[in-house]
Design a protein around this motif. Structure first.
Motif, PDB file in Angstrom:
ATOM      1  N   VAL A   1       2.337   1.026  -6.857  1.00 52.35           N
ATOM      2  CA  VAL A   1       1.498   0.361  -6.468  1.00 52.35           C
ATOM      3  C   VAL A   1      -0.391  -0.019  -6.758  1.00 52.35           C
ATOM      4  CG1 VAL A   1       2.152  -0.162  -4.024  1.00 52.35           C
ATOM      5  CG2 VAL A   1       0.365   1.427  -4.724  1.00 52.35           C
TER       6      VAL A   1
ATOM      7  N   GLN B   1       7.601  -4.235   2.663  1.00 52.06           N
ATOM      8  CA  GLN B   1       6.244  -3.604   1.281  1.00 52.06           C
ATOM      9  C   GLN B   1       5.684  -2.763   2.419  1.00 52.06           C
ATOM     10  OE1 GLN B   1       5.436  -8.140   2.045  1.00 52.06           O
ATOM     11  NE2 GLN B   1       6.377  -8.772   0.688  1.00 52.06           N
TER      12      GLN B   1
ATOM     13  N   ALA C   1       4.065   0.862  -0.186  1.00 56.09           N
ATOM     14  CA  ALA C   1       2.463   0.808  -0.383  1.00 56.09           C
ATOM     15  C   ALA C   1       1.998   2.224   0.377  1.00 56.09           C
ATOM     16  CB  ALA C   1       2.076  -1.151   0.585  1.00 56.09           C
ATOM     17  N   ASN C   2       2.605   2.575   1.560  1.00 54.25           N
ATOM     18  CA  ASN C   2       2.036   3.890   2.019  1.00 54.25           C
ATOM     19  C   ASN C   2       2.308   4.218   1.893  1.00 54.25           C
ATOM     20  OD1 ASN C   2      -0.716   2.218   3.541  1.00 54.25           O
ATOM     21  ND2 ASN C   2       1.216   0.797   4.404  1.00 54.25           N
TER      22      ASN C   2
ATOM     23  N   SER D   1       5.900   4.334  -3.100  1.00 54.31           N
ATOM     24  CA  SER D   1       5.915   3.956  -3.653  1.00 54.31           C
ATOM     25  C   SER D   1       5.130   5.408  -4.457  1.00 54.31           C
ATOM     26  CB  SER D   1       4.794   3.024  -4.070  1.00 54.31           C
ATOM     27  OG  SER D   1       5.767   1.453  -3.346  1.00 54.31           O
TER      28      SER D   1
END
Length: 356
Positions: free
Chosen positions: A200, A305, A309-310, A313
């Motif tokens: 990301v 998502q 993202a947090n 990934s």
């Protein structure tokens, strides 16, 4: 040295300071403070320093103040030469940009500045530099952004009709539910989490290319997740595959998380393991299937998502067990943030008529 320009006296020093205090323009405020100091009798060199300017610049602002009052102390930048495209031509250009290029006609799948430079020259007879095309696009309200993926078979009208008629469909599906039963709206979906992981965006120094680990192995698990945005809660299972048996386990898990005495309306896509008649639907769950090819209607897509993202990934998983542990840990972090679930998951079209 030229004599000092007299300062108009219909404003007192106190009034100028009050105007400076109320002004939302920093430059106007500091100029007002300098002029207030002049009215108090301070020599103009020192008064100019208060506003961060020299004496000559203060003299120029005194002329502006004498002519136009406090409004004369606002910056009045020249707007530059008029655009060579008329308002109608600019509106036509904006429509061209929004419509996007025609592959057969334009030979590209997205507009670049060089392409629009050619279109402007051919259609309007105006030859802009490529850089100015970008400036023009910004003036017309455009920015260079990433597009969201969309299924080529998606029918927007069907999606809009589903949202518009959802309240009516809800009443039909709940016709057999006793009056007064609390209704909970749930959304369900699955996500594959595995060794072939994604990366990301991240903050990095301009011009650098930061690196993140990217595993090429294929071990993976499936995270079955469901959320109730109104309650800020969810239910999930990490399972080895996505099939009917796994879906049954997830339905049973969701059923245990529905509030006592409530009926859950479970919105989900039309995957084969969702629609099969082999599922034993719990009594406190009423399924409603979303239109085909419309993931935008399911906020769990946005939950995935957020989690990727947090927490998911930019990581390497050494084994299947590590994948499952990480997926479970990420979901536990999510349900520990009920406000996040509510913020991401609430949909105005869905959260109506939740009690009979």
């Amino acid at each position: 040295m030229p004599s000092a320009v007299p300062l108009r006296t219909d404003f007192s020093a106190g009034e100028l300071r009050q105007l400076a205090k109320r002004s939302k323009d920093n430059n106007q405020s500091r100029r007002l403070l300098s002029l207030a100091a002049v009215l108090d009798g301070m020599n103009r060199t020192d008064a100019a320093r208060i506003g961060g300017m020299d004496r000559q610049t203060l003299r120029d602002w005194v002329h502006r103040f004498n002519e136009a009052g406090p409004d004369g102390l606002l910056d009045n930048w020249a707007s530059g030469p008029a655009s060579r495209l008329s308002p109608d031509q600019q509106a036509e250009l904006a429509a061209i940009v929004e419509a996007g290029p025609d592959w057969e006609l334009d030979g590209v799948v997205r507009w670049r500045r060089v392409d629009l430079k050619r279109v402007i020259a051919e259609r309007f007879g105006v030859d802009y530099h490529e850089r100015h095309v970008g400036t023009l696009l910004k003036k017309l309200g455009f920015s260079h952004v990433s597009a969201r993926p969309r299924h080529p078979g998606q029918d927007v009208e069907i999606m809009e009709a589903f949202k518009k008629n959802f309240s009516r469909a809800l009443s039909v599906h709940l016709a057999e539910v006793p009056e007064g039963t609390p209704i909970e709206i749930w959304f369900q979906d699955e996500a594959r989490i595995g060794q072939k992981n994604g990366v990301v965006r991240q903050w990095a120094r301009r011009g650098s290319r930061p690196r993140q680990p990217a595993d090429q192995r294929y071990e993976n698990a499936y995270l079955f997740g469901a959320i109730c945005p109104a309650r800020g809660t969810g239910a999930a299972l990490a399972l080895p595959q996505a099939d009917t048996e796994a879906m049954q386990l997830h339905l049973n898990e969701i059923s245990r998380h529905v509030a006592k005495g409530a009926q859950a309306v479970l919105l989900m896509d039309r995957a084969g393991w969702h629609t099969t008649t082999n599922l034993d639907m719990p009594n406190n769950i009423t399924p409603i299937f979303l239109p085909s090819r419309s993931p935008e209607l399911n906020p769990v897509e946005n939950i995935w998502q957020y989690m990727r993202a947090n927490w998911l990934s930019n990581r390497v998983f050494e084994s299947y067990d590590a994948i499952v542990d990480t997926a479970c840990e990420a979901w536990q972090k999510l349900v520990a943030q009920p406000n996040t679930i509510t913020s991401i998951g609430m949909r105005d079209w869905a959260h109506v008529g939740q009690s009979q």
